[in-house]
Design a protein around this motif. Sequence first.
Motif, PDB file in Angstrom:
ATOM      1  N   HIS A   6     -23.019 -11.369  28.592  1.00 55.27           N
ATOM      2  CA  HIS A   6     -21.900 -10.456  28.299  1.00 55.27           C
ATOM      3  C   HIS A   6     -22.248  -9.083  28.883  1.00 55.27           C
ATOM      4  O   HIS A   6     -23.158  -8.405  28.384  1.00 55.27           O
ATOM      5  N   GLU A   7     -21.528  -8.693  29.936  1.00 55.05           N
ATOM      6  CA  GLU A   7     -21.746  -7.355  30.523  1.00 55.05           C
ATOM      7  C   GLU A   7     -21.104  -6.299  29.628  1.00 55.05           C
ATOM      8  O   GLU A   7     -20.208  -6.604  28.829  1.00 55.05           O
ATOM      9  N   LEU A   8     -21.512  -5.057  29.855  1.00 52.69           N
ATOM     10  CA  LEU A   8     -20.917  -3.956  29.091  1.00 52.69           C
ATOM     11  C   LEU A   8     -19.413  -3.885  29.332  1.00 52.69           C
ATOM     12  O   LEU A   8     -18.619  -3.544  28.447  1.00 52.69           O
ATOM     13  N   SER A   9     -18.997  -4.252  30.562  1.00 53.16           N
ATOM     14  CA  SER A   9     -17.573  -4.198  30.914  1.00 53.16           C
ATOM     15  C   SER A   9     -16.752  -5.255  30.180  1.00 53.16           C
ATOM     16  O   SER A   9     -15.525  -5.224  30.196  1.00 53.16           O
ATOM     17  N   GLY A  10     -17.435  -6.226  29.548  1.00 57.13           N
ATOM     18  CA  GLY A  10     -16.704  -7.310  28.877  1.00 57.13           C
ATOM     19  C   GLY A  10     -16.676  -8.582  29.703  1.00 57.13           C
ATOM     20  O   GLY A  10     -16.287  -9.633  29.193  1.00 57.13           O
ATOM     21  N   THR A  11     -17.055  -8.499  30.987  1.00 61.93           N
ATOM     22  CA  THR A  11     -17.073  -9.742  31.786  1.00 61.93           C
ATOM     23  C   THR A  11     -18.217 -10.635  31.309  1.00 61.93           C
ATOM     24  O   THR A  11     -19.262 -10.153  30.870  1.00 61.93           O
ATOM     25  N   TRP A  22     -26.283 -10.386  25.210  1.00 61.32           N
ATOM     26  CA  TRP A  22     -25.794  -9.081  25.638  1.00 61.32           C
ATOM     27  C   TRP A  22     -27.035  -8.277  26.060  1.00 61.32           C
ATOM     28  O   TRP A  22     -27.612  -7.534  25.250  1.00 61.32           O
ATOM     29  N   ARG A  42     -29.164  -5.380  27.483  1.00 66.89           N
ATOM     30  CA  ARG A  42     -28.796  -3.979  27.704  1.00 66.89           C
ATOM     31  C   ARG A  42     -29.950  -3.147  28.254  1.00 66.89           C
ATOM     32  O   ARG A  42     -29.856  -1.938  28.300  1.00 66.89           O
ATOM     33  N   ASP A  74     -17.412  -5.812  23.038  1.00 69.89           N
ATOM     34  CA  ASP A  74     -16.688  -7.073  22.875  1.00 69.89           C
ATOM     35  C   ASP A  74     -17.171  -7.862  21.655  1.00 69.89           C
ATOM     36  O   ASP A  74     -16.454  -8.731  21.148  1.00 69.89           O
ATOM     37  N   ARG A  88     -30.551  -8.589  34.448  1.00 63.31           N
ATOM     38  CA  ARG A  88     -29.465  -7.725  34.942  1.00 63.31           C
ATOM     39  C   ARG A  88     -29.682  -7.324  36.398  1.00 63.31           C
ATOM     40  O   ARG A  88     -28.824  -6.701  37.011  1.00 63.31           O
TER      41      ARG A  88
END
Length: 451
Positions: free
Chosen positions: A83-88, A213, A215, A263, A369
Amino acid sequence: MRAQPVNIIGAGLAGALLAILLARRGFRVTVYEKRSDPRNTLPENGRSINLALATRGIRALERAGVMDRIHPLLIPMRGRMIHELSGTTALLPYGQRENEVIYSAGRAPLNRLLIEEAALHPNVEFRFGHSCVAVSPAENILRLRDGNSGREYDTQLAPTIAADGGGSAVRKSLATLGLLNEREEPLDHDYKELTLPSINGHHALDPNALHVWPRGGFMLIALPNPDLSFTATLFLARQGPRSFAALGTPQAAQEFFGAQFPDAVPLIPDLLAEFAANPQAQLGTVHATPWHITGQVLLLGDAAHAMVPFHGQGMNAAFEDCMMIDTLLDRHDDWASLFENFESLRRPHAAAIAQMALENYIEMRDTMRDPKFARHKALALELERRFPDRFIPRYAMVMFHPEIPYGEALRRGAVQTQILDELDAKSNDGAKVDFALAEKLVLERLQPLEG
Ligand SMILES: Cc1cc2nc3c(=O)[nH]c(=O)nc-3n(C[C@H](O)[C@H](O)[C@H](O)COP(=O)(O)OP(=O)(O)OC[C@H]3O[C@@H](n4cnc5c(N)ncnc54)[C@H](O)[C@@H]3O)c2cc1C
């Protein structure tokens, strides 16, 4: 050997499985467990709610003849859903064959089932609410406390197998007597669990994936449960600007989650209440030497080699320990030589998986990442397709190839990383991978795998 009753300390995952394996061979077994009987009580808080079961653990459960009953408890996860920060989101499959999946299993139902199976054997006795408080090899004494009456009593120590977990009382007692050196290496990151309940009778996320997720420096993960919920776990530094210590107020926690996991937040309706109420638990690696005292005591599972959970292998390794005891029973007719052989065979592999578990934290929270990680991963899969008897990605060796010991996975993995680095360095932006060179390097540096 069969004339001597065997004590097992701890009816956790390893202790309960070992009781089944020993009972099937005709041993009389007494299992002392400090908790009350989980068949009559609700699970206690404090350990992870669910775990990833992989092939090494499954092989041991099959050996004990319990896999048919365990299958219905399992949810297959075929890869990491990033889960990217952008929501993708993007799924990174764990392997490239259909059977290369790992399984989410609830700790409490799995442990309960193993205890039920062990209790079917008339030669297994469980003493719940009885904890080991000390051992004395010199006097051949195992000291226990009955939690109900508070009474302490002694029984014969030899042979005792300590499966009493990372905080092992047996290990600590032996260390106090100067019979063993122990070192607990704490991770400076803690964890806290949160719940993603079902939505309209469905899992809130794809249930056939382990959600991550990442980060950079910290991460949230989530594993599916059969009751249609997910259990999420936040792994975060204990101290520092971005840490549990910095999330001391509901507002700070809300802002942190909103900024980092936007998200996920709508899927955790009780976020703030759970964040305040749920325990913040510690992680670490246990180093102990030796694991055995002649034929009297042996440590196994977390008691011997607790590790950080980032490879999802602590339970799997503990189950593999039990299977190794079972295998060694065919070769030994005294506990002293069996315990000694177990330690010498198993120790290097326990050290290898503990190291890989630490490395996997960095991979899950940071490296994943990096675009180089995706290039390496794709290339590794391609090399596995071209040279399946020589090149298997390290993650797959650990999770799907129990015939490759952990130490060998670590060693081959280092060689493979070097090959990937060399190929990647040569294929500058956009250039094609030089597969002639790849073949040369693989054939030169990686011996064919057996079997
Ligand atoms: C957050 C987290 C996530 C994890 N995820 C995974 C995963 O995905 N996959 C995986 O393979 N592993 C995972 N693990 C690791 C896994 O939980 C352990 O490796 C596993 O539980 C080890 O089994 P064990 O039987 O050795 O110890 P435990 O399961 O801890 O059992 C020890 C038992 O001994 C009992 N006991 C303790 N002290 C005494 C005493 N003095 N007297 C009598 N009884 C006693 C305890 O009550 C307990 O029942 C995870 C661990 C954590 C913390």
